[in-house]
Design a protein around this motif. Structure first.
Motif, mmCIF file in Angstrom:
data_model
loop_
_atom_site.group_PDB
_atom_site.id
_atom_site.type_symbol
_atom_site.label_atom_id
_atom_site.label_comp_id
_atom_site.label_asym_id
_atom_site.label_seq_id
_atom_site.Cartn_x
_atom_site.Cartn_y
_atom_site.Cartn_z
ATOM 1 N N GLN A 26 40.773 34.210 6.276
ATOM 2 C CA GLN A 26 39.423 34.011 5.753
ATOM 3 C C GLN A 26 38.777 32.793 6.407
ATOM 4 O O GLN A 26 39.379 31.730 6.520
ATOM 5 N N LYS A 30 33.897 31.780 -0.351
ATOM 6 C CA LYS A 30 34.930 31.771 -1.395
ATOM 7 C C LYS A 30 35.147 33.147 -2.024
ATOM 8 O O LYS A 30 35.839 33.268 -3.035
ATOM 9 N N SER A 32 36.765 36.720 -2.722
ATOM 10 C CA SER A 32 38.197 37.070 -2.654
ATOM 11 C C SER A 32 38.397 38.316 -1.807
ATOM 12 O O SER A 32 37.563 39.218 -1.774
ATOM 13 N N TYR A 33 39.527 38.330 -1.092
ATOM 14 C CA TYR A 33 39.946 39.502 -0.314
ATOM 15 C C TYR A 33 41.376 39.831 -0.721
ATOM 16 O O TYR A 33 42.233 38.944 -0.803
ATOM 17 N N LYS A 34 41.627 41.105 -0.980
ATOM 18 C CA LYS A 34 42.972 41.550 -1.336
ATOM 19 C C LYS A 34 43.172 42.960 -0.803
ATOM 20 O O LYS A 34 42.227 43.595 -0.305
ATOM 21 N N SER A 51 30.896 35.106 3.016
ATOM 22 C CA SER A 51 32.330 34.976 3.273
ATOM 23 C C SER A 51 32.740 35.961 4.357
ATOM 24 O O SER A 51 32.149 37.044 4.484
#
Length: 438
Positions: A26, A30, A32-34, A51
């Protein structure tokens, strides 16, 4: 022996293993990455800039394919040939972006220059592709970046075609856009089946969309096939002469660094070099002209100029695409309802502009003029249509009656005429002048 399917798939590298974020990191933001159910899932958060989840290698020439699905009201994109350098813009990601736009605007597959030049290819230039993206479904995207040519597809529909050499290599990254409304927090963008090919690149055939060519004074094979030709060769005065003259003006104009420049002479109209016109006349046509203003400058692109009118002093008579610094030149506040502002039909009809699509003084704007065989005329500015009218219609003639052209018989209704670049005594540059006869 390989079967045909295996041969076809040879040379691809999977960028995402379907299990975790190995090979990705990343940068910026901020959000989120999943990984979930074989897809990378990006989730919006408040109080964060844009992001980006970036592949751990930079790429130059490539073909990229991926599938994407996103919430119906969240904008996103995929960066490519982009820059993320702590020494430049504090590391902010900037560069080419494959737009993901599920809004009613429907510009998915367009090319945006993130944090740099803005829109390079809005889908106003290719409305037939606006229905290719399917809301709430997995969509297949393709980007070809080969040399200075960039082409996009969505669900196998050709979308954007840009020729540009600003950034030949850079970061590849998945964007989660910043949000300003707390109700948009927690919305998701999903990517899967991300693969890239970097060798033995063969462009896919059949991409015949309108081309935005940002390499000055050049034509691609695609443009030539679509009927475009250079109206100015970028080097000589061939094809042009002074208005009411048999040769190019000896002064007042300068050819330098691929630019055709009107020289400053105090803002007076046609008292220095004077206007220049094409040697040839045109009826139905499409014209492109890049122009660059200096502070407070005034000029114009005129069409259907016949030179039959004897004007004495001043510019030759014709319909005019206004070229103006609206902020600093007093003409912007004259006329009627702003009909002397940039991209307007001068003194007749006001262009409907979005300030976001006007480049500032010192940067290149792209004028586009379309004159159809039925006399419908369109003015475009930087990829957006800003005005339309029909020559010879009652509406047009009524506008002429209340304009400075009211005393000229059949003003603007000639069957054909010259194209003119105006000397209004201010320093203005032109380049990439192209025409397609219709």
């Amino acid at each position: 022996m390989q079967n045909s399917e295996n041969i076809q798939e040879a040379g691809w590298t999977e960028l995402f293993n379907g299990k975790d974020l190995t090979g990705w990191k990343q940068i910026n933001g901020k959000a989120s990455y999943k990984v979930e159910d074989g897809a990378i899932v990006g989730t919006t958060v408040m109080d964060s800039p844009n992001s980006f989840l970036a592949a751990d290698k930079e790429y130059g020439d490539f073909i990229l394919e991926f599938e994407v699905m996103l919430n119906n009201d969240i904008n996103s994109g995929v960066q490519f040939r982009s820059i993320s350098d702590p020494a430049v813009m504090e590391g902010r990601v900037h560069g080419y972006q494959f737009e993901l736009d599920p809004s009613d605007r429907k510009w998915t597959g367009g090319i945006y220059d993130e944090a740099r030049r803005g829109w390079l290819y809005p889908l106003s230039l290719n409305p037939d592709a606006q229905s290719a993206f399917k809301k709430g479904e997995w969509n297949k995207a393709r980007i070809e970046a080969i040399g200075n040519k960039i082409k996009t597809w969505i669900n196998d529909v050709p979308v954007a075609s840009v020729v540009d050499d600003m950034t030949p290599k850079g970061v590849l990254a998945l964007q989660v856009h910043s949000i300003g409304n707390a109700a948009d927090a927690g919305k998701e963008i999903k990517w899967r089946n991300i693969r890239i090919k970097t060798t033995d690149l063969t462009p896919r055939e059949g991409h015949d969309a309108y081309v935005v060519n940002l390499v000055p004074n050049t034509l691609t094979d695609e443009e030539k096939a679509q009927g475009w030709s250079l109206l100015w060769d970028g080097k000589t005065t061939n094809g042009w002469r002074g208005a009411y003259q048999d040769k190019f003006p000896e002064g007042g104009w300068k050819l330098q660094n691929g630019e055709l420049q009107v020289l400053e002479s105090g803002g007076a109209e046609s008292v220095n070099g004077g206007d220049i016109v094409t040697e040839k006349e045109y009826g139905a046509f499409e014209l492109q002209v890049q122009f660059k203003l200096t502070e407070g400058a005034n000029s114009g692109i005129k069409y259907f100029v016949t030179e039959k009118e004897k004007v004495g002093k001043g510019s030759a008579i014709g319909l005019e695409y206004q070229v103006l610094d609206d902020e600093k030149h007093p003409d912007a506040k004259m006329g009627r309802d702003g009909n002397r502002t940039i991209a307007s039909l001068y003194d007749l009809k006001t262009s409907e502009k979005n300030p976001r699509f006007i480049k500032p003084v010192g940067e290149w704007n792209l004028a586009r003029l379309v004159v159809k065989p039925d006399n419908t005329v369109e003015h475009w500015l930087n990829g957006i249509k800003v005005l339309e009218y029909k020559r010879g219609s009652q509406e047009f003639r009524d506008l002429v009656k209340i304009s400075k052209y009211k005393d000229w018989e059949n003003f603007g209704e000639a069957e054909k005429g010259h194209i003119l670049l105006q000397d209004h005594g201010n320093n203005v540059a032109f380049r990439s002048i192209k025409i397609k006869e219709l």
